[in-house]
Design a protein around this motif. Sequence first.
Motif, PDB file in Angstrom:
ATOM      1  N   ASN A 455      39.797  -5.745  13.429  1.00  0.00           N
ATOM      2  CA  ASN A 455      40.050  -5.888  12.261  1.00  0.00           C
ATOM      3  C   ASN A 455      40.475  -7.494  11.432  1.00  0.00           C
ATOM      4  O   ASN A 455      39.528  -7.739  10.455  1.00  0.00           O
ATOM      5  CB  ASN A 455      41.130  -5.098  11.915  1.00  0.00           C
ATOM      6  N   VAL A 456      41.162  -8.078  11.999  1.00  0.00           N
ATOM      7  CA  VAL A 456      41.512  -9.375  11.408  1.00  0.00           C
ATOM      8  C   VAL A 456      40.444 -10.356  11.700  1.00  0.00           C
ATOM      9  O   VAL A 456      40.178 -11.237  10.985  1.00  0.00           O
ATOM     10  CB  VAL A 456      42.776  -9.846  11.865  1.00  0.00           C
ATOM     11  N   GLU A 457      39.512 -10.215  12.515  1.00  0.00           N
ATOM     12  CA  GLU A 457      38.447 -11.157  12.745  1.00  0.00           C
ATOM     13  C   GLU A 457      37.309 -11.064  12.102  1.00  0.00           C
ATOM     14  O   GLU A 457      36.739 -11.752  11.551  1.00  0.00           O
ATOM     15  CB  GLU A 457      38.179 -11.077  14.361  1.00  0.00           C
ATOM     16  N   ASP A 464      29.422  -4.012   8.543  1.00  0.00           N
ATOM     17  CA  ASP A 464      29.866  -2.809   8.539  1.00  0.00           C
ATOM     18  C   ASP A 464      30.879  -2.498   9.782  1.00  0.00           C
ATOM     19  O   ASP A 464      31.147  -1.152   9.907  1.00  0.00           O
ATOM     20  CB  ASP A 464      28.873  -1.630   8.377  1.00  0.00           C
ATOM     21  N   THR A 465      31.295  -3.402   9.996  1.00  0.00           N
ATOM     22  CA  THR A 465      32.050  -3.490  11.632  1.00  0.00           C
ATOM     23  C   THR A 465      33.373  -2.608  11.409  1.00  0.00           C
ATOM     24  O   THR A 465      33.665  -1.777  11.966  1.00  0.00           O
ATOM     25  CB  THR A 465      32.536  -4.551  12.243  1.00  0.00           C
ATOM     26  N   ARG A 466      34.065  -2.748  10.249  1.00  0.00           N
ATOM     27  CA  ARG A 466      35.165  -2.033   9.962  1.00  0.00           C
ATOM     28  C   ARG A 466      34.759  -0.781   9.708  1.00  0.00           C
ATOM     29  O   ARG A 466      35.580   0.115  10.123  1.00  0.00           O
ATOM     30  CB  ARG A 466      36.049  -2.667   8.668  1.00  0.00           C
ATOM     31  N   ILE A 470      36.437   2.210  12.064  1.00  0.00           N
ATOM     32  CA  ILE A 470      37.507   3.549  11.743  1.00  0.00           C
ATOM     33  C   ILE A 470      36.799   4.741  12.122  1.00  0.00           C
ATOM     34  O   ILE A 470      37.720   5.760  12.334  1.00  0.00           O
ATOM     35  CB  ILE A 470      38.138   3.164  10.582  1.00  0.00           C
ATOM     36  N   LYS A 471      35.682   4.787  12.105  1.00  0.00           N
ATOM     37  CA  LYS A 471      35.072   6.003  12.424  1.00  0.00           C
ATOM     38  C   LYS A 471      35.180   6.343  14.024  1.00  0.00           C
ATOM     39  O   LYS A 471      35.323   7.379  14.601  1.00  0.00           O
ATOM     40  CB  LYS A 471      33.560   6.111  12.042  1.00  0.00           C
ATOM     41  N   ILE A 475      39.927   7.172  13.241  1.00  0.00           N
ATOM     42  CA  ILE A 475      41.284   6.597  12.460  1.00  0.00           C
ATOM     43  C   ILE A 475      41.228   6.919  10.986  1.00  0.00           C
ATOM     44  O   ILE A 475      41.786   6.727  10.223  1.00  0.00           O
ATOM     45  CB  ILE A 475      41.992   5.589  12.907  1.00  0.00           C
ATOM     46  N   ALA A 476      39.917   7.414  10.576  1.00  0.00           N
ATOM     47  CA  ALA A 476      39.465   7.099   9.186  1.00  0.00           C
ATOM     48  C   ALA A 476      40.270   7.985   8.467  1.00  0.00           C
ATOM     49  O   ALA A 476      40.926   7.881   7.235  1.00  0.00           O
ATOM     50  CB  ALA A 476      38.045   7.657   8.983  1.00  0.00           C
ATOM     51  N   GLU A 477      40.936   9.240   8.743  1.00  0.00           N
ATOM     52  CA  GLU A 477      41.559  10.060   8.101  1.00  0.00           C
ATOM     53  C   GLU A 477      42.921   9.646   7.918  1.00  0.00           C
ATOM     54  O   GLU A 477      43.690  10.234   7.089  1.00  0.00           O
ATOM     55  CB  GLU A 477      41.493  11.767   8.829  1.00  0.00           C
ATOM     56  N   ASP A 478      43.485   8.678   8.871  1.00  0.00           N
ATOM     57  CA  ASP A 478      44.782   8.205   8.739  1.00  0.00           C
ATOM     58  C   ASP A 478      44.543   7.007   7.821  1.00  0.00           C
ATOM     59  O   ASP A 478      45.563   6.978   6.974  1.00  0.00           O
ATOM     60  CB  ASP A 478      45.119   7.669  10.335  1.00  0.00           C
ATOM     61  N   VAL A 479      43.768   6.298   7.850  1.00  0.00           N
ATOM     62  CA  VAL A 479      43.901   4.963   7.217  1.00  0.00           C
ATOM     63  C   VAL A 479      43.038   5.366   5.747  1.00  0.00           C
ATOM     64  O   VAL A 479      43.319   4.647   4.927  1.00  0.00           O
ATOM     65  CB  VAL A 479      42.954   3.731   7.805  1.00  0.00           C
TER      66      VAL A 479
END
Lengths: 531, 1157
Positions: A455-457, A464-466, A470-471, A475-479
């Motif tokens: 994420n931070v890098e 579209d890495t992020r 998250i997919k 964790i998409a439904e969380d974030v």
Amino acid sequence: MKKILFLITISSIITFSCNDDFLEEYPQSQLSEDLFWQSEDDAFQGLVAVYARLGERGSAFDEWTTYLWGANTMTDVAMGGGWASSSFHRNDIFQNGSVNPASPTVLRYWKYLYGSIRVANNFLKNIERAEMDETVRRGYIAEVRFLRAFWYTILSDNWGGVPLVIEPLGIADLKIPRNSDDEVKAFIISELDNSAADLPATAADPGRITRGAANALKARFLLNNEMYPEAAVAAKAVMDSGTYNLFQDANGQGYFSVGQQANEDNSEVIFSIKFNMPDLGNYYQTAIMPPAHINQGWGAFMVSQVFVDAFECVDGMTIDQSPLFDPENPYKNRDPRLNMAVLKEGDMLAGSPLAGGTVNDAVNTGLYPNKAFNYLHTGWGLYDMDIVLLRYAEVLLTYAEAKIESGTIDQSVLDAINHVRARAYNTVFTDVDNYPNVTTLNQSELREIIRRERNVELANEHNDTRLQDIKRWRIAEDVLNGTMFGAKNDSGEYRVMQQLNFDSSKHYLWPIPQSEIDLIGSDIMTQNPGY
Amino acid sequence: MKIYQTSDVEHLCYNSKTKMKLTFVLFFAFMLSALANTFGQTEISINVKNKKIVKVLDEIEAKTDFKFIYRLDIFDFNKKVSLKAEKALIKDVLDQLFENKIVYYIRDTKVLLKQKDRNEVSSTLIKSMDQIETIQKSINGKVTDDEGNPLPGATIIEEGTNNGTTSDFDGNFSIILENENSILKISYVGYLSQSIITEDRSNFNITLIFDNSSLDEVVVVGFGTQKKINLTGSIAVLENEQIENRPTSNVTTALAGQLPGLTVSQQRGRPGGMNGQGGADSNAGGLNVRGVGSLGDPTGIVYFPSKNAPLVLIDGIVGDMTNLDVNDIQSVSLLKDAASAAIYGVRAANGVILITTKKGKTGEPIIKYHGGIGVSEPYRTPERVGAFQYATMYNAALSNDGSALRYTDDDLNKWSTGSSPNSHPDNDQYEQLINSGNGIRNFHNLSASGGTEKTNYSLSLGHFDENGIIELFDYSRTNYRLNFEQTIGANEKLKVGVNLSGVNAMQSGSTQLAGGLIENAYTAHPGDVIQYENGLWAAGQDWTAASGTNAIAFVKAPLGTYDQNYNDYINSIFVEYDLTNDLKIRGRVTYRNDNKHGDFFDNFLKLYRYNSSLNDYTVGASFNGSIRAQYDKRKDVTNQLIATYQKQINSHNFSVLLGYEQLSFTSTSIDAGRTELTGNNTITQLNGVDPSNDQAFGDEIIYGLRSGFGRVNYNFNEKYLFEANVRYDGTSRFPTDTRFAAFPSFSAGWNLSEENFFDSDIFQNLKIRASWGKLGNQEVGDYLFRQTLGSLVSRENIFGLGNVPIVYSFGNTAYTGLDETAVANSDITWETTTISDVGIDMSIFNNKVTFTADYFKKTTNDILLSLPQPAILGMLPPTINAASVDNEGFEIAITHQNKTSGDLNYFINTNLSYVKNEITDLKGSDAPGRSVGDPINNIFGYVADGIFNSQAEIDAAPDQTSFGGAPVPGDIRYVDINNDGVVDPSDRESLGSYFPEYTFGLTAGLNWKNFDFSMVWQGAAGFKALTTGPYVQPFYNAARPLQNMVNNTWTEQNQGAFYPRLSVANQARNYQSSSYWTRDSSFAKLRNLQIGYSLPPSILNSLKIKMLRLYITGENLLHISNIKDLDPEFANGDPFAFSAFSYPSSRFFSTGINITF
């Protein structure tokens, strides 16, 4: 005599008539495909047209609307801004859950991708006609197959199974169903394998596709599809090629400057979209620069607070755990990458501080994506900083995650992560005293670390890495639920950016555009579940 | 005295019967050589009832090769007989006919009839004509009509020689014969020709009989002619007399009202018919045959090139009707149905217009002059209010809007009294503009024609000069034409000829579009100065803030001139050879070179404002100069090879035509200019001026057509008629594998009046006929099936950004890429039109009345349309063959001509056409305003229901806020069609068609003693116009309101007014496209009226002139229409042409003279 005269007349008329080409007319002010594709020069022009899709919006006004450049604004780390009709802004449908088959944004990306695929298909259909050196031909073909596969990765990652169009279609050929997800994936992987075989290790000209690019993209795609051992192999191939290094600059800010115009084509860059003024520029800079500032930007790219909070403290601990974290001075004692990645209120940009409306207007969060700014040229206009699509740091982190998830954790995993972390602290990975190196071999601990590290890098750059991370991590439904906040305002409250809504029952895939289903027929073209 | 007659001597054939063997075989496999029949062996079938013997002989001539020569006094040739024979020997038939009182002398195919000498023995009846002795060398005679009046100018030819003369003013002639035993042919236009055998006589009185038989009329059809009585297709014909004296620059408008089935729509008044027919900025009429068959033209019919325009052929070659001299026209044939037009295949779907030019006739040279001069004036232009009324109404509008008034009482007073012409003038720029030209028109045509047996020629030279009613907008044209034919050789089998024609025309004008100038003038403020006393042109600042335009200055100064020169040369040669008596073959090569050259020259112009504080003039607007040169070159080459075969076997008449045609069209254009020139510029050529702003464009289009075609005619005794046509066309516009297609047609007719059971004295002819066939339309554009490449982005573009260069960088170098420009439609093909037609022709009361009626149904399929396609295509959707349209209608034409016993002759021709079209398939791409079931020329909008008179009415009405805000009393009330409580775009519906359903024409004329009179009416009905702009909206772009708006706008006290309340604010609400502003466009126009006087022979004799006629005429004299203030035809076929901003209509008065020397 008369007979002869008559015969002459008749035969002259017939002679006129007996030219076989008489009805074969070609446009005089346009090249005709039948007459093109004769030489290596022709083939090269065709090749340029395929590459040009990457920068097609370059000289136009809305170039930043293409998928890659706005993918972060479909996630938790940023939000599209600027005027309401801007494409970044329209990406909010992926954040607020309103995406549906009739969403114009979905159709636009679909059209862009299939439009690009057609250019590639057209090249591949005709290239064999050209008289040219076979090695050169194979190289061109490999480049085009890479690009076509690249566009298909985006289709596959977001829509799942899609129609595999591998030659230019006529209007009679369009009633075709979706291929299965597996078929599309197999096609992409095989295409990347095939093109890697014919691609050079290093490019003759910066900007041309290399074997490293093919392997890096393959690693990314395999990772996205949770094919971990294979992803690790692909990433390892890039690492073992010896061609790429993490970039570092004189100020120790390689993380920030790896994508800067001054450092184009550095050793970390595996593949970038080339821009060159005056022939090919873009308004991306203008779009993402802060508004109401000396730079007169449109503020199209607004970073969220969760991205800021993702950065560790210098002790390698997260802010909720680290004793070094000072809520009053939240940017103090943090991973150096935070201040390289995010511009906040009071920071200087082009000699002028971000203040007032720049950070306080309702649409603004006070946080801007610093890495994406072009520090060679600031202000309104058409500029030509390259857009880095693949860089070596991602390959290292992909390798690490693939090994972690496949349960083959070893020192090479730690080395890969630590290489990236050490660069952030302007040191080498062996210099473990000067950066918070990773030492654990525990899979779940490493999983948490690698996810934060990616994420931070990598987030809030032009890829579209992020979004895919998250997919993949489910964790998409969380974030992507609840409220998205920006930086605190003067009253000490977080600015509210928008309400997030992600329905895990359907939003992991995008809907097939409704017009496509209508035109092809719902009996042939099926919709993704939930839409 | 021996007078002999044949009905058609020109068709006599003197050739030797010797058969020429075909020594070469072309692709005409059908060629047959005719068998030689001798008179004694020839069999014939004939069936006549109650016919004059003369006619029976004609029929035998038509069915055999034989020609009869006979003295009228040897037998009663007017005797009516009935005769029936099946395959009988011709001699037996003749014997029966002449009751065995006649003997026959044969030479070749000529049969001389002589009274039987009682002493002759029947076995020697057939003799050689060589036995007839002749001794006469010098012949004198007099030619008169059947009333004894001398016929001056009759042609007398010694057959088989070039020897000939004409009769003098008293009908007398004399001629020295070259040969013994000569036959003299005497002919005169409109009379039956006669041949006399001179034998032993030297003096003849010849009475020519007036030929009033329309049944022998011959009509020009595709690649030939056909007797009208044998026609099975639907063809309308116009002869030269009906247009040749029309002093119009434009043949298209001269056709208006004259051909049933043809809709002519003139929508502009600008002189000169440039840009092809129906050019957007010319007075040429748009032409539609039997409705509008295709979709895709921007507005249906006015634009060029149009998908809906008929094919126009001049002497068989694609030509430009708008630059043709009417004096050159011999006849116009309009091929309406598929049977008539199928021989033109892929170009015939919209009908075909065949124009034939004049050919020379055998005889002494006829030299004619036709000329005249006249003047035109604006007609049907808007009647607008003066400055005082303007200001008063403007204040009222502001008052209605709740705004402060603009004009003070002092202003109003000054305009009312005209007391301050400097500060408060009343300048009507529009009136000044449309009267700025002198409108003078003059026209001249000088022609010479004549010929001998072997040669004929027609040469004409014309000049036409038309000045517009607006300065600069002029037109002039010079035409020449030579038609020449020569028969070569003693056996006269070979004929060669040339047709040469040229036109040099110039349409001059302003660099500003006429419409733009007119709009500027129309919307200029009445109080604005046009030109200051010191001569400086005003920028118009006094009452309008900064208009910066001054239409009067633009044409007077002028701002710029744009002269378009047209040079169109057609050179055609042909060779014709009679392979046998029945079989002819003709080859023709035509080269057309059509060049256009435009000179565009903008001056440097300054407009000034008077600054009272400085007491000086300052520049208010300035215009930089520019020079542009445009060259367009079109080269057409047409090669034709045609074989015709005619044969009669007893009562079976065959004719076969086979042809090959190849056309190639190359059109090249270059347009170069330099702009932004500053400083006064007198240089007119590009090289002389500043090159920093160069522009150059160029293009070339090539297309080719290769075709074979054929026609078979068969009739039995001219009673049962059959015809089949086919054309096999291949065009470069379509893909290699599918570019050839056949277009067939079939037709049949039945001449009921020829039947035995049909016994009526009323009917001279009664025929019913039917036809069916297919036609193509290839006017879809060039190269659409070719995959083309370009260096600009043209694919499916997310934001519709076109013209983005395809460029990419490798390293630091940018490279240009090439990519597809469109998805080629490799399946593209013709739009196909199928026409079924049934018709009836009759000729009654001794041919004094003719009646023709047709019913047709025309279906066009595969109309090109751009349909939405799935995005996986990856490109913009190509146009594909998709839509269908139906046209259905009828045509009726009635003519009546009569010659009374007195000095009065008169004729009345009327015609009425009806056509209705409907879109029948759009492949699901229906959109509001253009859906299946709509007419093509659909007016689409809201339905208005009067004007709101009170707030209570508004409150009670459906919501009307979708136009922005709520209405107030005085606004138009719209109907909530779908009853959802809200008036919004879903409440729009079809409001009618702007293409006329009915068109009609009336031409009538009479001759009385030396006077003649004629008139042409044209009309249309059953269509609507959507009136727009200043015609409906007071102060539209600040323009003066129309006079009829005064006291006719809604106020509380004037609730019955037609126009909504005056307002200059929210203009959108009341001026939506709605039924409130659609009007019935029906109109009738008096297109032409002419009164002539021919000088009597007594005067002419002394002037050595054969004929001299003086006339006065007028064009476009009277309009009858509900629509005032504008030419009602401007709405015809184009809703938006109906604008006060069009080059106005004008009315033209002229005098003219016809002289024949």
